[in-house]
Write a protein that holds these residues in place. Structure first.
Motif, mmCIF file in Angstrom:
data_model
loop_
_atom_site.group_PDB
_atom_site.id
_atom_site.type_symbol
_atom_site.label_atom_id
_atom_site.label_comp_id
_atom_site.label_asym_id
_atom_site.label_seq_id
_atom_site.Cartn_x
_atom_site.Cartn_y
_atom_site.Cartn_z
ATOM 1 N N LEU A 123 0.698 -0.907 -0.171
ATOM 2 C CA LEU A 123 -0.147 -0.073 0.044
ATOM 3 C C LEU A 123 0.962 1.228 0.059
ATOM 4 O O LEU A 123 1.861 1.384 0.674
ATOM 5 N N PRO A 124 0.497 2.543 -0.710
ATOM 6 C CA PRO A 124 1.222 3.557 -0.721
ATOM 7 C C PRO A 124 1.693 4.094 0.895
ATOM 8 O O PRO A 124 0.475 4.129 1.475
ATOM 9 N N SER A 125 2.842 4.644 0.899
ATOM 10 C CA SER A 125 3.137 4.941 2.212
ATOM 11 C C SER A 125 2.521 6.056 2.515
ATOM 12 O O SER A 125 2.306 6.278 3.882
ATOM 13 N N GLY A 126 2.090 7.063 1.752
ATOM 14 C CA GLY A 126 1.599 8.362 1.992
ATOM 15 C C GLY A 126 0.047 8.133 2.674
ATOM 16 O O GLY A 126 -0.444 9.049 3.092
ATOM 17 N N ASP A 127 -0.560 6.833 2.592
ATOM 18 C CA ASP A 127 -1.708 6.711 2.939
ATOM 19 C C ASP A 127 -1.873 6.238 4.282
ATOM 20 O O ASP A 127 -3.291 5.919 4.970
ATOM 21 N N ILE A 128 -0.654 5.743 4.915
ATOM 22 C CA ILE A 128 -0.621 5.026 6.130
ATOM 23 C C ILE A 128 -0.315 6.101 7.241
ATOM 24 O O ILE A 128 0.715 7.024 7.241
#
Length: 245
Positions: A123-128
């Motif tokens: 999953l995209p790191s920016g969404d975590i």
């Protein structure tokens, strides 16, 4: 795994979902975005994502419902389409392996966990969300609410050696909602799991999660999830029957 004939409307739940199909013909839709499942992609839905599904042809369906700790537990509702080759190979391998096991062996269970970890890492790191240290007093209040969901704000504050006003203000700042709103949502999340995976009458589920009666439980459940407990269970049971056939 099972043969998929999949129809759900505006469904949700407080846990992650991950799906892989060995052929096309099944669709999942979130906020106007519709994704066709198939051998070349894996669909991942974060907790509390509202989604609908439909099928136009049958396919074999491999799915896992699961929960993880923060910060992943706090991710915004969203549908992801993953195309990582290693992840696709793991999904295919697990589907076929589960066909030969009536219950999960220790080795297979480890492979499932690896599959889920690999998916989360994709999953995209920016969404975590960023992890933050929770105030020790609020962490303790969460433990108290988990053990005693009906504790009043005044009693929680007293147990922490705080004034009522200071406690409520700190809780709202740390958790983004009031203590009672947090407790109510946690109890409703627990009810979702009980309705999906258990067979207790709805009246008993309501009592088990701390509601006075079925009416108040149903009203709160619908306000939070957009459908009644009975409708939620009906869709879950229909899906369980589908995958067992």
């Amino acid at each position: 795994p099972g043969t998929l004939d999949w129809t759900q409307s505006n469904y949700t739940g407080p846990y992650w979902r991950i799906y892989w199909n060995d052929a096309g013909g099944a669709f999942v839709k979130v906020a106007g975005q519709e994704l066709e499942l198939g051998p070349g992609k894996i669909a991942v839905l974060t907790p509390n994502t509202v989604y609908s599904t439909r099928t136009v042809s049958g396919s074999r369906h491999f799915y896992v419902h699961f929960s993880v700790e923060k910060p992943y537990a706090d991710m915004a509702p969203k549908l992801y389409a993953l195309t990582d080759r290693r992840l696709l190979a793991l999904a295919k391998s697990l589907m076929w392996q589960l066909d030969f096991e009536s219950s999960l062996s220790t080795k297979t269970l480890l492979k499932v966990r690896i599959y889920l970890c690999e998916a989360l890492l994709t999953l995209p790191s920016g969404d975590i969300p960023d992890e933050k240290s929770l105030d020790a007093r609020i962490a303790r209040s969460l433990e108290l609410l988990a053990a005693h969901p009906k504790l009043s704000n005044h009693k929680l504050a007293a147990a922490l050696g705080m004034s009522h006003t200071s406690f409520c203000s700190l809780f709202l700042r740390e958790m983004g909602k009031s203590p009672q709103a947090y407790s109510r949502r946690a109890r409703l999340d627990q009810a979702c799991v009980m309705l999906h995976f258990g067979d207790k009458p709805i009246k008993q589920v309501a009592a088990d999660v701390g509601f006075y009666d079925r009416y108040h439980f149903s009203r709160s459940f619908r306000a939070e999830f957009g459908l009644s407990p009975a409708r939620f269970r009906k869709q879950a049971v229909a899906f369980q029957r589908m995958k067992a056939e």
